[in-house]
Motif scaffolding. Sequence first.
Motif, PDB file in Angstrom:
ATOM      1  N   VAL A 190     -12.552  41.680 -93.320  1.00 31.25           N
ATOM      2  CA  VAL A 190     -13.327  42.441 -94.307  1.00 31.25           C
ATOM      3  C   VAL A 190     -14.662  41.752 -94.575  1.00 31.25           C
ATOM      4  CG1 VAL A 190     -13.403  43.203 -96.697  1.00 31.25           C
ATOM      5  CG2 VAL A 190     -11.311  43.489 -95.383  1.00 31.25           C
ATOM      6  N   MET A 191     -14.625  40.438 -94.716  1.00 31.25           N
ATOM      7  CA  MET A 191     -15.868  39.711 -94.983  1.00 31.25           C
ATOM      8  C   MET A 191     -16.837  39.814 -93.815  1.00 31.25           C
ATOM      9  SD  MET A 191     -14.779  36.301 -97.108  1.00 31.25           S
ATOM     10  CE  MET A 191     -14.574  36.413 -98.897  1.00 31.25           C
ATOM     11  N   ARG A 192     -16.301  39.843 -92.605  1.00 28.77           N
ATOM     12  CA  ARG A 192     -17.189  40.026 -91.448  1.00 28.77           C
ATOM     13  C   ARG A 192     -17.800  41.421 -91.486  1.00 28.77           C
ATOM     14  NH1 ARG A 192     -14.964  39.372 -85.363  1.00 28.77           N
ATOM     15  NH2 ARG A 192     -14.972  37.166 -85.930  1.00 28.77           N
ATOM     16  N   GLY A 193     -16.966  42.424 -91.810  1.00 26.53           N
ATOM     17  CA  GLY A 193     -17.477  43.788 -91.914  1.00 26.53           C
ATOM     18  C   GLY A 193     -18.553  43.912 -92.971  1.00 26.53           C
ATOM     19  N   GLU A 194     -18.380  43.217 -94.085  1.00 26.00           N
ATOM     20  CA  GLU A 194     -19.394  43.222 -95.143  1.00 26.00           C
ATOM     21  C   GLU A 194     -20.671  42.538 -94.658  1.00 26.00           C
ATOM     22  OE1 GLU A 194     -19.437  42.036 -99.838  1.00 26.00           O
ATOM     23  OE2 GLU A 194     -18.842  40.481 -98.428  1.00 26.00           O
ATOM     24  N   LYS A 195     -20.514  41.403 -93.992  1.00 20.87           N
ATOM     25  CA  LYS A 195     -21.678  40.665 -93.489  1.00 20.87           C
ATOM     26  C   LYS A 195     -22.476  41.487 -92.493  1.00 20.87           C
ATOM     27  CE  LYS A 195     -22.852  36.239 -91.309  1.00 20.87           C
ATOM     28  NZ  LYS A 195     -22.293  34.973 -90.748  1.00 20.87           N
ATOM     29  N   GLU A 196     -21.773  42.283 -91.684  1.00 16.43           N
ATOM     30  CA  GLU A 196     -22.456  43.099 -90.682  1.00 16.43           C
ATOM     31  C   GLU A 196     -22.961  44.417 -91.247  1.00 16.43           C
ATOM     32  OE1 GLU A 196     -19.754  43.470 -87.427  1.00 16.43           O
ATOM     33  OE2 GLU A 196     -19.929  41.361 -86.836  1.00 16.43           O
ATOM     34  N   GLN A 210      -9.141  32.099 -84.118  1.00 20.49           N
ATOM     35  CA  GLN A 210      -9.033  33.334 -84.882  1.00 20.49           C
ATOM     36  C   GLN A 210     -10.201  33.361 -85.861  1.00 20.49           C
ATOM     37  OE1 GLN A 210      -5.498  33.599 -87.248  1.00 20.49           O
ATOM     38  NE2 GLN A 210      -6.271  35.260 -88.491  1.00 20.49           N
ATOM     39  N   TYR A 211     -11.137  34.296 -85.668  1.00 21.98           N
ATOM     40  CA  TYR A 211     -12.328  34.378 -86.519  1.00 21.98           C
ATOM     41  C   TYR A 211     -13.048  33.025 -86.574  1.00 21.98           C
ATOM     42  CZ  TYR A 211     -10.278  38.804 -87.947  1.00 21.98           C
ATOM     43  OH  TYR A 211      -9.743  40.070 -87.949  1.00 21.98           O
ATOM     44  N   GLN A 212     -13.132  32.362 -85.408  1.00 21.39           N
ATOM     45  CA  GLN A 212     -13.659  31.013 -85.406  1.00 21.39           C
ATOM     46  C   GLN A 212     -15.127  30.932 -85.815  1.00 21.39           C
ATOM     47  OE1 GLN A 212     -12.597  30.743 -81.250  1.00 21.39           O
ATOM     48  NE2 GLN A 212     -14.684  30.211 -80.721  1.00 21.39           N
ATOM     49  N   HIS A 213     -15.882  32.007 -85.623  1.00 23.48           N
ATOM     50  CA  HIS A 213     -17.294  31.980 -85.988  1.00 23.48           C
ATOM     51  C   HIS A 213     -17.512  32.352 -87.449  1.00 23.48           C
ATOM     52  CE1 HIS A 213     -18.271  31.341 -81.815  1.00 23.48           C
ATOM     53  NE2 HIS A 213     -17.601  32.422 -81.467  1.00 23.48           N
ATOM     54  N   ASP A 214     -16.460  32.773 -88.135  1.00 24.62           N
ATOM     55  CA  ASP A 214     -16.577  33.181 -89.530  1.00 24.62           C
ATOM     56  C   ASP A 214     -16.181  32.081 -90.506  1.00 24.62           C
ATOM     57  OD1 ASP A 214     -17.261  36.012 -89.014  1.00 24.62           O
ATOM     58  OD2 ASP A 214     -15.256  36.105 -88.172  1.00 24.62           O
ATOM     59  N   VAL A 215     -15.501  31.053 -90.021  1.00 25.87           N
ATOM     60  CA  VAL A 215     -15.016  30.008 -90.916  1.00 25.87           C
ATOM     61  C   VAL A 215     -16.060  28.915 -91.069  1.00 25.87           C
ATOM     62  CG1 VAL A 215     -12.639  30.484 -90.234  1.00 25.87           C
ATOM     63  CG2 VAL A 215     -13.904  28.687 -89.064  1.00 25.87           C
ATOM     64  N   ASP A 216     -15.829  28.033 -92.038  1.00 26.80           N
ATOM     65  CA  ASP A 216     -16.724  26.913 -92.281  1.00 26.80           C
ATOM     66  C   ASP A 216     -16.810  26.057 -91.016  1.00 26.80           C
ATOM     67  OD1 ASP A 216     -17.306  24.026 -93.040  1.00 26.80           O
ATOM     68  OD2 ASP A 216     -17.685  24.994 -94.962  1.00 26.80           O
ATOM     69  N   GLN A 217     -17.994  25.990 -90.431  1.00 30.20           N
ATOM     70  CA  GLN A 217     -18.149  25.341 -89.128  1.00 30.20           C
ATOM     71  C   GLN A 217     -17.961  23.827 -89.190  1.00 30.20           C
ATOM     72  OE1 GLN A 217     -18.629  27.210 -86.058  1.00 30.20           O
ATOM     73  NE2 GLN A 217     -17.773  28.553 -87.626  1.00 30.20           N
ATOM     74  N   LYS A 218     -18.351  23.213 -90.298  1.00 30.56           N
ATOM     75  CA  LYS A 218     -18.166  21.772 -90.433  1.00 30.56           C
ATOM     76  C   LYS A 218     -16.682  21.432 -90.518  1.00 30.56           C
ATOM     77  CE  LYS A 218     -19.370  17.776 -93.303  1.00 30.56           C
ATOM     78  NZ  LYS A 218     -20.071  17.314 -94.530  1.00 30.56           N
ATOM     79  N   LEU A 266     -10.848  32.347-102.078  1.00 34.38           N
ATOM     80  CA  LEU A 266     -10.142  33.080-101.024  1.00 34.38           C
ATOM     81  C   LEU A 266     -10.683  32.707 -99.645  1.00 34.38           C
ATOM     82  CD1 LEU A 266      -9.596  36.767-102.200  1.00 34.38           C
ATOM     83  CD2 LEU A 266      -7.865  35.092-101.604  1.00 34.38           C
ATOM     84  N   LYS A 267     -11.997  32.595 -99.560  1.00 33.87           N
ATOM     85  CA  LYS A 267     -12.623  32.249 -98.279  1.00 33.87           C
ATOM     86  C   LYS A 267     -12.178  30.862 -97.827  1.00 33.87           C
ATOM     87  CE  LYS A 267     -15.734  32.779 -94.931  1.00 33.87           C
ATOM     88  NZ  LYS A 267     -15.864  31.433 -94.358  1.00 33.87           N
ATOM     89  N   LYS A 268     -12.126  29.930 -98.754  1.00 31.62           N
ATOM     90  CA  LYS A 268     -11.687  28.580 -98.398  1.00 31.62           C
ATOM     91  C   LYS A 268     -10.242  28.604 -97.917  1.00 31.62           C
ATOM     92  CE  LYS A 268     -14.816  26.047-101.469  1.00 31.62           C
ATOM     93  NZ  LYS A 268     -14.920  25.225-102.706  1.00 31.62           N
ATOM     94  N   ARG A 269      -9.413  29.385 -98.608  1.00 33.52           N
ATOM     95  CA  ARG A 269      -8.010  29.482 -98.205  1.00 33.52           C
ATOM     96  C   ARG A 269      -7.881  30.126 -96.833  1.00 33.52           C
ATOM     97  NH1 ARG A 269      -4.399  33.517-101.505  1.00 33.52           N
ATOM     98  NH2 ARG A 269      -5.083  34.920 -99.836  1.00 33.52           N
ATOM     99  N   ALA A 308      -9.062  27.719 -94.196  1.00 34.34           N
ATOM    100  CA  ALA A 308      -8.061  26.678 -93.947  1.00 34.34           C
ATOM    101  C   ALA A 308      -6.933  27.215 -93.069  1.00 34.34           C
ATOM    102  CB  ALA A 308      -7.506  26.152 -95.268  1.00 34.34           C
ATOM    103  N   ASP A 309      -6.482  28.451 -93.344  1.00 34.38           N
ATOM    104  CA  ASP A 309      -5.413  29.054 -92.536  1.00 34.38           C
ATOM    105  C   ASP A 309      -5.869  29.253 -91.090  1.00 34.38           C
ATOM    106  OD1 ASP A 309      -3.812  29.122 -94.760  1.00 34.38           O
ATOM    107  OD2 ASP A 309      -4.088  31.263 -95.156  1.00 34.38           O
ATOM    108  N   ALA A 310      -7.074  29.814 -90.929  1.00 27.66           N
ATOM    109  CA  ALA A 310      -7.583  30.090 -89.581  1.00 27.66           C
ATOM    110  C   ALA A 310      -7.820  28.797 -88.805  1.00 27.66           C
ATOM    111  CB  ALA A 310      -8.877  30.900 -89.669  1.00 27.66           C
ATOM    112  N   ILE A 311      -8.355  27.792 -89.490  1.00 26.12           N
ATOM    113  CA  ILE A 311      -8.622  26.510 -88.832  1.00 26.12           C
ATOM    114  C   ILE A 311      -7.317  25.833 -88.431  1.00 26.12           C
ATOM    115  CG2 ILE A 311      -9.487  24.167 -89.245  1.00 26.12           C
ATOM    116  CD1 ILE A 311     -11.743  25.480 -90.927  1.00 26.12           C
TER     117      ILE A 311
END
Length: 719
Positions: free
Chosen positions: A226-232, A456-464, A289-292, A295-298
């Motif tokens: 959803v956040m990716r859809g919003e960003k785009e 999984q959504y690797q380009h959407d998560v915190d890159q650091k 929510l984004k941090k959570r 963390a799950d995706a990472i």
Amino acid sequence: MADYTGRIAQELKLPVSGVGAVAELLAEGCTVPFIARYRKEKTGSLDEVAITAIRDGLARIEELEKRREAILGSLTERGILTEDLKKTIDAAATVTALEDAYLPFRPKRRTRALVAREAGLQPLADALLEQKGRDPRELAASYVNEKKGIADADAALAGARDIIAENVSENPSVRQDMRVIFVRFGVCTSSVVEKKKEEPEAATYADYFDWKEPLLRVPSHRLLAVMRGEKEGYLSFSIRPEEKLALEKLYARYVTGSGEDSRQVEAAVTDGYRRLLAPSMETEARSTLKKRADADAIAIFARNLRELLMASPFGARPLVAIDPGVRTGCKVVCLDSKGDLLHHTVIFIQRSDAQYVQAGATIRALVARFKPDAVAVGNGTASRETEEFLRGLDLDIPIIVVSESGASVYSASELARKEFPDQDVTVRGAVSIGRRLMDPLAELVKIDPKSIGVGQYQHDVDQKQLKNALDDTVISCVNAVGVDLNTASAKLLSYVSGLTPSLADNVVKFRESEGPFRRRQDVLKVPRLGPKAYQQAAGFLRIRGAENPLDASAVHPENYGIVDAIAADQNCTVADLIAAKDLRGKIDLNRYVTDEVGLPTLEDILSELEKPGRDPRSALEIFSFDPNVRELTDLEPGMKLPGIVSNVTAFGAFVNIGVHQDGLVHVSQMGRYVKDISSVLHPGMAVEVYVLDVDVKRRRISLRMELGKKNAREKSAVK
């Protein structure tokens, strides 16, 4: 530090003594793998997961303290730091609590409340909050002042309400109450942006055009989508609880009367919630929510990467590797047991019968000349055709399909150019495929993990955070396996505990100029590699065939003396201890316990003596796809097929069944309830799946499996 270690120990439910020991060792410059392996007595045998969590907890607290210092400095500089405020700031145990305490004093732009205070309306706001039943207009009449922009009583009351609204939104206790409401009762909602609804790319987010789900139940992959859809720009996304619930909580706190002055307070509270507090809480909720979700995706990415890195190696054996191709042909390379390039050529198997026959003759000649133990075939375009061609030659050696994800990235990299300056990208790619079969770990470390295709959504998560987690994973795997000091690349060595990239380069340069290392301690001759780096690295470096057999093991040089003492007590050599099980059976480890070395380390030493330098990776299982299925059009619902798990996500697993398009086994199609897919499946695992549906036009394959019914094999397979 004691306060910090106690706090971390409580958070992680670990012994304070162990946390304190880890903190001290980290401060001394020790690495996570070194602490976990060689300092068990100090830490109470904490594992890498716990030590990493302690390290990250210390870093988090360090950031908190830096922020606290910055806030205190700002308050002091502006002359508004009181003793009570300092106590509040000092008592804040989290960043959220710290920022809440600082919020009313944070330098801010000119808000409506600030303008009202400058106009002298704070006393009016205080009078309204008393709610004694007085007439608000009478209270406001004395504050009318056109010079200050207060034209009438209505303007004065509006300014007073602005002050109340801001006070409500900045009250730490109120904010905490609202956080609870947003978390417990918040609802995530998304809708399509109408003007972009008809764009083809919008269809990707069709499931979220009219979506609503309680915040507590939103899985990480859905939130990131959803956040990716919003960003785009295709979706509008919000998080809010039912407004009535939030306002009732605020009214209960602030509205204490029933007169007109209380109605003013109620209006101010409503405005404060809608205009200031709710947007602020939504921003916080989105961030949490984004941090959570990150963390799950990472975590999923890191687990998948670990499985790939720890995949079964074919071993240091000569082989032929082929990068399949149609128009430009198949690139063929011959590698020796060290992975060095001996020969390369190109064959064509799809242009003409004559070339097909010539290709067969070429492969047979190469096999006769270089005597490879296997043929590695990349799994890209024309892979199945190449595999079928090779099997038709009856070479009497295994034909193994190998994932080539990321091989093209490596072949065009600076590292590949440095390794093979005189070869083009096609040859480098074929070499990478072959080396990946020999030792997946040694080859995959040369590629950015994000290019391997298991995220999984690797380009959407915190890159650091992603980079740190993946680096930790690579370091853990490299040190768990150990590194051959005389054959490892500089890139592989750079992940060894204690070795920086520059030190790794120096090791390779020294090896090239002085010849192979004969003893571990000779590493100390490498320029700029001092005693501390040696201490951290030595136990993870292996020298095969060394004079001292312990140099090929995970026994740390600092403990060689213990092994020598054990051997002396048994009237034998160290080599005898390794060779003779009956001698090891006579060892009483309690005799060798000291203040520094306890049973955990002694048991590790004995385990190493049984199998020096053992490889923790499982034995290779050679896998084959169904020979009758090569294209999407060959698939039919109900087919039972062998496959290789290529990626695991929170919503399902992707499986390669040999048709150049991975199929998806949704979490609902696994034969039983699965809470954590990665606990039962991992990349590289051989499985059996059933075809549910095939959409040839959209190139989508739906699969199912029956977990627990002899489906997923325990051993890894090479794809």
